[in-house]
Enzyme design. Sequence first.
Site, PDB file in Angstrom:
ATOM      1  N   SER A 104       0.809  -1.214   0.000  1.00 17.01           N
ATOM      2  CA  SER A 104       0.000   0.000   0.000  1.00 17.01           C
ATOM      3  C   SER A 104       0.846   1.270   0.000  1.00 17.01           C
ATOM      4  CB  SER A 104      -0.940   0.009   1.209  1.00 17.01           C
ATOM      5  OG  SER A 104      -0.203   0.110   2.398  1.00 17.01           O
ATOM      6  N   LYS A 119      -0.178   6.172   6.392  1.00 19.93           N
ATOM      7  CA  LYS A 119      -0.572   7.089   5.318  1.00 19.93           C
ATOM      8  C   LYS A 119      -0.147   8.523   5.627  1.00 19.93           C
ATOM      9  CE  LYS A 119      -3.798   4.544   2.826  1.00 19.93           C
ATOM     10  NZ  LYS A 119      -3.603   3.345   3.618  1.00 19.93           N
TER      11      LYS A 119
END
Lengths: 208, 208
Positions: free
Chosen positions: B127, B165
């Site tokens: 990711s 993130k």
Amino acid sequence: MRDLTRKQQNILEFLLTHQNNFTYPPTLDEVCSALGLSSRGSLHKHVKALIEAGLVEPSERKQKGVRLTEKARQLVPSVGETVGTPFVGYIAAGKPIEAVTQVSYIAIPEQIKTDKSCYILQIKGDSMIEEGIFDGDWVIIEQRSVARNGEIVVALIDKAEATLKFIEQYPHETLLIPANSNMSAMKFKPEQVEIQGVLVGQMRSYIK
Amino acid sequence: MRDLTRKQQNILEFLLTHQNNFTYPPTLDEVCSALGLSSRGSLHKHVKALIEAGLVEPSERKQKGVRLTEKARQLVPSVGETVGTPFVGYIAAGKPIEAVTQVSYIAIPEQIKTDKSCYILQIKGDSMIEEGIFDGDWVIIEQRSVARNGEIVVALIDKAEATLKFIEQYPHETLLIPANSNMSAMKFKPEQVEIQGVLVGQMRSYIK
DNA sequence: ATACCAAGAGAACAAATAAAGAACAAGTAT
DNA sequence: ATACTTGTTCTTTATTTGTTCTCTTGGTAT
């Protein structure tokens, strides 16, 4: 024995690290500059506390330097084996390796090195960006002159320019393949390519 | 003994992790910056509550930091004298952090950590691949519960799933932005997102 | 609304710790 | 001998840290 203050622990930590990299103990002035102090007098008080705690040898005036006791050395068992790995210079695709004038040593974890002789380079440029190696990253290179196909190597081309690329070697041809798919593989005669090491680890800092 | 408030639990959690990384306890100011407080005075009230709960040593008016009691230490599997940064588990986008049963300690170079309390996670999945963080990489996370916009954080969403993130925080909205441009930013209410740490370093092994 | 309470910011203060700088002594180098 | 380095001691000044207060805000119960 009373607890050490934080400063005293910092000094102890420095001394423990220092003895991994040098055979001689540091002088007061050296400890000062390592810790950003400008007065020996200030430091000496802390050293005295460490002497009283039995962690630093009382000085004998002729054996200069801040010398740890046996007791102190046993305090931190896990620092033992980490001799530093030399940081030797910068590598930018297409240029020779730019050596630093003053080699420094970085203690790196065994997970990202091998038990062979390794050294550290810092990356300049984005030529390996698709392999997840960015501008500014450090790479750990195992020093050897042969590689298996598919390994990433530090290659010196025509004794002039260094590069970090995947290698594929065939009897009459050596291919150097960039991770960046915009660039195509380069073909060389085997004698043009000198392998200087193989990539075994990488690390990156996100701190500004 | 009355129950701890959420804030007090956060503080306790921070103290427990901190003692894995340092030999000395944090000062009030350090706890403040980890929790995003700007006043020691505010924190002190909580610390006093923890002292009354028997979890923090009453201070002796010496500057010795916020020291856990024996009782508090038994809340987590004890770690003793270890040096190094704890490897605590795995992080895969969309799942909770998977803790390892046996925490191990890795000595990592100061270049890829901060002098605050840090821990290590290993990446599962792709990711963060565009940020150069690959499956199997280790990331070093500084433990704190606030972040600046643009930092990469370990975020716990709805107390259920963890992710690594970029973060952008606005008064009524928190955005979590993947590096992978195929995925779009996710919007949350601020209270859905709990920051568990900030990315400060990364390392990778190329050894099979 | 009113009262209450938990949290936090910020000011103020004292104790503990740390730093700078001067001065000097013991060894080392030239 | 002379200059220089290194360790030691001292005094003075500065910084850090824990503590206590007051004031403000936002939420909640009455």
